[in-house]
Design a protein around this motif. Structure first.
Motif, PDB file in Angstrom:
ATOM      1  N   LYS A   2       5.887  35.668 -32.490  1.00 50.38           N
ATOM      2  CA  LYS A   2       5.429  34.710 -31.478  1.00 50.38           C
ATOM      3  C   LYS A   2       4.470  33.680 -32.071  1.00 50.38           C
ATOM      4  O   LYS A   2       3.628  34.007 -32.888  1.00 50.38           O
ATOM      5  CB  LYS A   2       4.699  35.444 -30.345  1.00 50.38           C
ATOM      6  CG  LYS A   2       5.527  36.486 -29.645  1.00 50.38           C
ATOM      7  CD  LYS A   2       6.621  35.827 -28.814  1.00 50.38           C
ATOM      8  CE  LYS A   2       7.580  36.842 -28.215  1.00 50.38           C
ATOM      9  NZ  LYS A   2       6.911  37.868 -27.448  1.00 50.38           N
ATOM     10  N   ALA A  29       3.314  40.559 -33.161  1.00 53.36           N
ATOM     11  CA  ALA A  29       3.731  40.387 -31.772  1.00 53.36           C
ATOM     12  C   ALA A  29       5.216  40.038 -31.689  1.00 53.36           C
ATOM     13  O   ALA A  29       5.690  39.559 -30.671  1.00 53.36           O
ATOM     14  CB  ALA A  29       2.875  39.312 -31.113  1.00 53.36           C
ATOM     15  N   GLN A  73       0.213  39.017 -27.525  1.00 54.80           N
ATOM     16  CA  GLN A  73       1.591  39.183 -27.061  1.00 54.80           C
ATOM     17  C   GLN A  73       1.734  38.718 -25.614  1.00 54.80           C
ATOM     18  O   GLN A  73       2.675  38.021 -25.246  1.00 54.80           O
ATOM     19  CB  GLN A  73       1.945  40.665 -27.149  1.00 54.80           C
ATOM     20  CG  GLN A  73       3.365  40.980 -26.766  1.00 54.80           C
ATOM     21  CD  GLN A  73       4.078  41.629 -27.925  1.00 54.80           C
ATOM     22  OE1 GLN A  73       3.513  42.432 -28.641  1.00 54.80           O
ATOM     23  NE2 GLN A  73       5.312  41.261 -28.130  1.00 54.80           N
ATOM     24  N   MET A  74       0.750  39.100 -24.808  1.00 58.13           N
ATOM     25  CA  MET A  74       0.766  38.739 -23.401  1.00 58.13           C
ATOM     26  C   MET A  74       0.687  37.224 -23.238  1.00 58.13           C
ATOM     27  O   MET A  74       1.455  36.633 -22.482  1.00 58.13           O
ATOM     28  CB  MET A  74      -0.428  39.410 -22.727  1.00 58.13           C
ATOM     29  CG  MET A  74      -0.513  39.155 -21.273  1.00 58.13           C
ATOM     30  SD  MET A  74      -1.526  40.430 -20.532  1.00 58.13           S
ATOM     31  CE  MET A  74      -3.089  39.701 -20.619  1.00 58.13           C
ATOM     32  N   MET A  75      -0.231  36.601 -23.961  1.00 61.93           N
ATOM     33  CA  MET A  75      -0.384  35.153 -23.858  1.00 61.93           C
ATOM     34  C   MET A  75       0.908  34.444 -24.271  1.00 61.93           C
ATOM     35  O   MET A  75       1.309  33.464 -23.664  1.00 61.93           O
ATOM     36  CB  MET A  75      -1.528  34.664 -24.755  1.00 61.93           C
ATOM     37  CG  MET A  75      -2.896  35.072 -24.267  1.00 61.93           C
ATOM     38  SD  MET A  75      -3.202  34.471 -22.595  1.00 61.93           S
ATOM     39  CE  MET A  75      -4.739  35.307 -22.246  1.00 61.93           C
ATOM     40  N   SER A  76       1.569  34.964 -25.299  1.00 62.12           N
ATOM     41  CA  SER A  76       2.779  34.284 -25.729  1.00 62.12           C
ATOM     42  C   SER A  76       3.921  34.539 -24.748  1.00 62.12           C
ATOM     43  O   SER A  76       4.736  33.671 -24.505  1.00 62.12           O
ATOM     44  CB  SER A  76       3.142  34.684 -27.153  1.00 62.12           C
ATOM     45  OG  SER A  76       3.883  35.861 -27.168  1.00 62.12           O
ATOM     46  N   ASP A  77       3.938  35.720 -24.117  1.00 61.17           N
ATOM     47  CA  ASP A  77       4.964  35.996 -23.107  1.00 61.17           C
ATOM     48  C   ASP A  77       4.840  35.044 -21.922  1.00 61.17           C
ATOM     49  O   ASP A  77       5.828  34.643 -21.321  1.00 61.17           O
ATOM     50  CB  ASP A  77       4.863  37.444 -22.616  1.00 61.17           C
ATOM     51  CG  ASP A  77       5.379  38.419 -23.655  1.00 61.17           C
ATOM     52  OD1 ASP A  77       6.039  37.955 -24.611  1.00 61.17           O
ATOM     53  OD2 ASP A  77       5.112  39.633 -23.539  1.00 61.17           O
ATOM     54  N   ASN A  90       3.765  32.144 -22.183  1.00 56.77           N
ATOM     55  CA  ASN A  90       3.816  30.787 -22.697  1.00 56.77           C
ATOM     56  C   ASN A  90       2.474  30.071 -22.640  1.00 56.77           C
ATOM     57  O   ASN A  90       2.395  28.882 -22.349  1.00 56.77           O
ATOM     58  CB  ASN A  90       4.837  29.984 -21.900  1.00 56.77           C
ATOM     59  CG  ASN A  90       5.736  29.205 -22.833  1.00 56.77           C
ATOM     60  OD1 ASN A  90       5.387  29.038 -24.006  1.00 56.77           O
ATOM     61  ND2 ASN A  90       6.857  28.745 -22.333  1.00 56.77           N
ATOM     62  N   LEU A  91       1.432  30.802 -22.883  1.00 60.58           N
ATOM     63  CA  LEU A  91       0.087  30.232 -22.755  1.00 60.58           C
ATOM     64  C   LEU A  91      -0.586  29.986 -24.103  1.00 60.58           C
ATOM     65  O   LEU A  91      -1.756  29.623 -24.160  1.00 60.58           O
ATOM     66  CB  LEU A  91      -0.798  31.161 -21.928  1.00 60.58           C
ATOM     67  CG  LEU A  91      -0.521  31.177 -20.424  1.00 60.58           C
ATOM     68  CD1 LEU A  91      -1.247  32.314 -19.760  1.00 60.58           C
ATOM     69  CD2 LEU A  91      -0.913  29.861 -19.806  1.00 60.58           C
ATOM     70  N   TYR A 123      -5.038  46.280 -19.445  1.00 58.20           N
ATOM     71  CA  TYR A 123      -3.701  46.288 -20.015  1.00 58.20           C
ATOM     72  C   TYR A 123      -3.708  46.370 -21.557  1.00 58.20           C
ATOM     73  O   TYR A 123      -3.055  47.239 -22.130  1.00 58.20           O
ATOM     74  CB  TYR A 123      -2.878  45.083 -19.536  1.00 58.20           C
ATOM     75  CG  TYR A 123      -1.655  44.863 -20.363  1.00 58.20           C
ATOM     76  CD1 TYR A 123      -0.567  45.732 -20.250  1.00 58.20           C
ATOM     77  CD2 TYR A 123      -1.590  43.853 -21.319  1.00 58.20           C
ATOM     78  CE1 TYR A 123       0.544  45.585 -21.059  1.00 58.20           C
ATOM     79  CE2 TYR A 123      -0.497  43.700 -22.135  1.00 58.20           C
ATOM     80  CZ  TYR A 123       0.573  44.564 -22.000  1.00 58.20           C
ATOM     81  OH  TYR A 123       1.665  44.422 -22.814  1.00 58.20           O
TER      82      TYR A 123
END
Lengths: 283, 423, 299
Positions: free
Chosen positions: B87, B84, C153-157, C159-160, A25
């Motif tokens: 964030k 990002a 970005q993924m981790m923050s989406d 909530n990690l 991804y």
């Protein structure tokens, strides 16, 4: 449904799922980013703009050239040194093998913070390395301020860090070469050098390839040494692709362009690995 | 089959455990309304904490969490967070002068407009070069904190040995002449420079002349008269053999405390490093103002300094603002910064004893007074959003000049490249 | 320098010992060769460990001793002072525990993930096998700087942020470890698996009770790489961890690198401490490590 068919998928599933989520991804996302540019704080589609810019970017080509020079000089030196050391350490008569092995491996585990502070102090014009050289009659070398020597410094620092690591890999492989090969050779009158080139090197070929590809990846992504020791200078003479990616993204805030450079690196690692395979002549 | 699912579920459980064992939620967004998070580097942390303690007297519920990190680490995290889309950012972040406009331009709307919240009223308490640095389209986006008024730090012992009086150095020509005498009499270099890696001296000289990489219209100005003059000083120093090449920060500090160089033009903050790394050299130091380009010309300039900003993504921007307004204008807080080795830009405290006292390490010279008087004369200049690229090119030109290229030619080539790079 | 002299003296003693065991006629030639060997090794030894020695010198001296000329080469008496200061700045035990916890958990889970994938890639035929393996290997070529932002970005989406899950998750599937383990599994005799199957053992059972026990060296080799990776991991933990109490050792150490204030005594003490566990880990596993690498490289 027979188990034998589904079993492999179950076993590979955790790795594949993690791979999809955390590797595939982000790779796709940054690939998409490489076709975008920042306009007033927002990313918009820019077609091939980043790539054409790359093509016309002198710094990119300089970085490419530097990386190539470092690659061509450093990797062979390191691999040869590692092979020599491994050979010596493989001698049955040698005592304290474990001690030497660990000591040579140590540089690979060093923490970057220490590494950068120590090397930048040692490489100063009046630093400890030049002091040591003056005892054997060599005048002070401008390690970090001359374009030629700065590259040399990077190469030396990398060699210091990774030779022991490669040595351990070779050492392991050497211990697997059957002793009778050498015995037969010395009966035929082959001296040590001949034995090294006609037995050791061919036997080690797969390992050399393995170490070579790892080093190729490492060199093309080279970042730590130029970042910590020279900052890419003097005048871009130690700018590398890894450092340029970092600067474009984190200092110039242009992650689209940084991604484009990254994909150029990927293409090159791929090509170089194929060449290495071809030279080694097997799969 | 069961065992396979067993394995997979075990992994899942483990991951859940891992997810649970982190304490999430401490990033500002979801935080409770009385807690403010700040990112800052070492010496700034005690000042923030001191301020929080005082702020609490009026606001008993207030809580401040300072996350301490290295200077470069602050930027890595800030850039990642902004990139990002805001964030994981804190409510307050410390940013150096030369980075501020880069962030404001690359991420418009990413920081809170403090003029809207009423900070304009305090504007007069700060030197104009600071407030202009933080302004965009007439509004301010951050709180001025410490400054880097410049001076030439020098070794009194070396100057004495050479029979040179530092107070007589008024212009860069004087400075070079003094350097020659020192070189001749004591065989010591005048200055440590990293000609291939940093252009601090060049930047100080530009700022002193009221310009920068970019002129007042934000156009590239590497080939300006001012720029050429500055590079000439650089080059004369080198050609006369007055420069000791020091690559990187560590080598520079080392050269100074070891007495390998006689002077170090720098920001006031250098005080902290010298006193810490050169404990044995106490009493052997002095400071004069930066030499001018012509007799009687401006001698005030700036190098370094930092500011606090509030990311717009903060879920607690109002409280963060109240705290920062207090922090920036409270005299005691700013004096505690002074004690910690940071030079406050809040000008209402310059009459305090802390600024007028004699400093033992500097042979009892009242050095803070010198810096304080300098503050209001520092010219405001345009760093612009392209500062980082411009610096890269300026350093390259400097390096090429040091390696033999003609000044005009090198600056012209750099200017062209810079124009290309920023389009 | 005194330390290095000791080492040389020690090696010379060993040399005479080794010599005594040799038969007389060959003795002279062998002795000459041994002298050569030890000289060469000693030179490399000094080069390899000198920076470590200096690191230790830095850790026992005051910050101001770091830049003296000539350099300080003897241990000082500031060991305790630096240790205490460092502990006050970053809380040694907490960050050491954090790092050990994160690295330990990472090694265990990553080893399970990578070993099971490597096993089926080596020993079974299934659709997409080659594709999967190639994809794993190719992914090693992507510079990490390029994937940092999307990952974050993924981790923050999800909530990690500020969890250890976020720290270790991206590298749990570690292509190099899979590659190394796969090469070792290839060497495992398939007949053994066949006969176990005839005895009615399930595939899982074969893996756990027959294959794994014989693969200790390879697993040791892989865990050294995994441990090293996680222990020295800096950029990613820095980006995802948001509170000081979650910091790992390299991140905490880096927080000492301020703008103009760096206490080198503390920093050197810190890096010395950070190096110790990894050396210990390597020493414990090095024998198996060597033979584990052996399996991977030659196949």
């Amino acid at each position: 449904m027979n188990k034998a068919k589904t079993f492999p998928y179950f076993f590979a599933a955790p790795a594949i799922l993690l791979f999809l989520a955390f590797t595939v991804y982000p790779i796709i996302a940054s690939f998409v980013l490489s076709f975008q540019e920042r306009v007033a704080g927002e990313y918009v589609f820019a077609g091939l703009k980043n790539y054409t810019r790359l093509w016309n970017d002198d710094i990119f080509w300089t970085a490419m050239q530097n990386t190539f020079i470092i690659f061509v000089v450093q990797v062979p030196i390191m691999i040869i040194l590692a092979m020599v050391l491994a050979n010596v350490l493989n001698n049955q008569l040698l005592k304290l093998k474990g001690f030497f092995r660990v000591s040579f491996f140590l540089p690979a585990v060093t923490s970057l913070v220490a590494y950068s502070i120590l090397f930048s102090i040692m490489l100063q014009e009046e630093g400890i390395i030049n002091t040591a050289l003056s005892y054997i009659g060599i005048t002070a070398i401008p390690w970090l301020s001359d374009p030629f020597w700065a590259k040399a410094s990077i190469i030396i620092a990398m060699t210091w860090r990774w030779t022991g690591y490669n040595m351990v890999i070779f050492l392991a492989a050497l211990q697997n070469i059957p002793e009778d090969l050498y015995e037969a050779a010395s009966l035929d009158g082959a001296n040590k050098f001949k034995q090294f080139f006609y037995i050791t090197v061919p036997q080690l070929k797969p390992v050399i390839l393995f170490a070579g590809i790892l080093s190729t990846i490492g060199t093309l992504q080279l970042f730590d040494e130029p970042f910590n020791l020279t900052g890419g200078g003097p005048a871009d003479s130690t700018m590398t692709l890894g450092l340029y990616i970092y600067q474009s993204g984190f200092e110039y805030f242009d992650f689209g362009y940084a991604s484009a450079i990254a994909y150029a690196v990927v293409v090159m690692v791929g090509i170089l690995s194929i060449i290495q395979f071809k030279i080694a002549g097997d799969e | 089959m069961k065992k396979v699912t067993g394995l997979v579920s075990m992994l899942l459980v483990l991951s859940m455990f891992l997810a649970a064992c982190g304490n999430s939620g401490s990033d500002g967004e979801a935080g409770d309304s009385n807690k403010v998070t700040a990112w800052a580097w070492n010496i700034n942390v005690p000042v923030l904490e001191e301020a929080a303690k005082k702020f609490k007297e009026e606001n008993p519920d207030f809580e401040l969490e300072v996350v301490e990190m290295g200077t470069d680490d602050v930027y890595s995290k800030l850039t990642t967070g902004l990139q990002a889309g805001g964030k994981g950012l804190p409510d307050i972040v410390l940013v150096e002068d030369d980075r501020v406009q880069g962030y404001m331009n690359a991420f418009p709307d990413a920081f809170v407009n403090v003029s809207d919240k009423g900070f304009d009223e305090m504007k007069d308490s700060f030197p104009s070069y600071k407030t202009e640095l933080l302004s965009k389209d007439g509004a301010m986006y951050g709180f001025p904190f410490d400054g880097g008024p410049t001076g030439v730090f020098y070794r009194t012992d070396i100057f004495e040995e050479a029979g040179v009086n530092a107070e007589d150095i008024k212009t860069w020509d004087d400075y070079i002449e003094a350097g020659k005498t020192i070189k001749e009499k004591t065989d010591t270099a005048m200055i440590g420079l990293d000609l291939n890696g940093d252009d601090g001296l060049y930047r100080m000289m530009l700022n002193e002349q009221g310009t920068f990489y970019f002129n007042e219209d934000k156009e590239v100005a590497l080939t300006s008269e001012e720029s050429k003059k500055a590079m000439e000083v650089n080059q004369t120093l080198k050609e006369e053999g007055l420069v000791k090449e020091t690559v990187g920060w560590d080598a520079w500090i080392s050269a100074m405390v070891e007495g390998d160089v006689a002077t170090a033009p720098s920001g006031a903050w250098l005080y902290g490093s010298i006193t810490q790394q050169g404990k044995d050299t106490s009493g052997n130091w002095g400071v004069i103002e930066l030499p001018a380009f012509e007799e009687g010309g401006n001698r005030a300039s700036n190098l370094g300094g930092s500011n606090y900003m509030i990311p717009s993504a903060s879920g607690n921007a109002d409280l963060a603002y109240d705290f920062m307004e207090f922090f920036s204008t409270d005299k005691d807080v700013q004096l505690s910064a002074m004690e910690g080795g940071l030079f406050p830009s809040l000008n209402t405290i310059y009459d305090n004893e802390a600024f007028t006292k004699e400093v033992e390490f500097f042979n009892n010279q009242p050095i803070w007074n010198l810096f304080a008087t300098e503050m209001e004369n520092i010219p405001a200049v345009n760093y612009t959003g392209d500062y980082a690229v411009a610096k890269d090119e300026a350093v390259k030109a400097q390096s090429e000049i040091a390696n033999g290229k003609a000044i005009d030619e090198a600056l012209k080539a750099s200017e062209e490249r810079l124009k290309n790079r920023i389009q | 320098m005194a330390k290095n002299l000791d080492v040389i003296e020690q090696t010379t003693n060993e040399l005479t010992l080794a010599e005594r065991q040799q038969k007389k006629p060959k003795r002279k030639k062998k002795k000459l060769k041994a002298v050569w060997m030890y000289t060469l090794l000693s030179i490399f030894l000094v080069v390899s460990i000198f920076p470590f020695y200096w690191m230790f010198i830095g850790a026992t001296n005051d910050s101001s001793k770091m830049f003296t000329n000539p350099p300080t080469l003897l241990p000082g008496d500031q060991f305790m002072t630096n240790l205490t200061n460092l502990n006050e700045s970053i809380g040694i035990f907490r960050v050491l525990f954090n790092s050990l916890f994160v690295s330990g958990l990472y090694v265990v889970i990553a080893l399970a993930v990578c070993a099971s994938a490597a096993y089926v890639l080596a020993k079974y035929n299934f659709k997409g096998k080659k594709f999967i393996f190639t994809a794993f290997l190719l992914s090693m070529m992507i510079p990490y700087q390029a994937t940092l932002i999307p990952l974050f970005q993924m981790m923050s989406d999800f909530n990690l942020l500020n969890t250890y899950f976020a720290v270790i998750a991206p590298q749990l599937c570690f292509p190099f470890a899979i590659f190394l383990l796969r090469q070792n599994f290839l060497a495992f005799p398939t007949e053994l698996m066949e006969s176990a199957r005839l005895d009615g053992a399930s595939e899982t059972r074969i893996f756990i009770s027959i294959v794994i026990p014989s693969m200790r060296p390879a697993l040791a080799a892989a865990s050294i790489f995994l441990f090293m990776t996680q222990w020295n991991n800096f950029m990613w933990p820095l980006v995802v961890l948001n509170t000081n109490d979650m910091y790992t050792f390299p991140v905490a150490l880096s927080s000492l690198m301020g703008l103009s204030y760096i206490d080198y005594g503390q920093v050197m003490m810190g890096v010395t401490l950070a190096t110790v566990p990894i050396i210990a880990f390597f020493l414990t596993l090095q024998k198996q490590f060597i033979s584990g690498m052996l399996g991977s490289a030659l196949k």
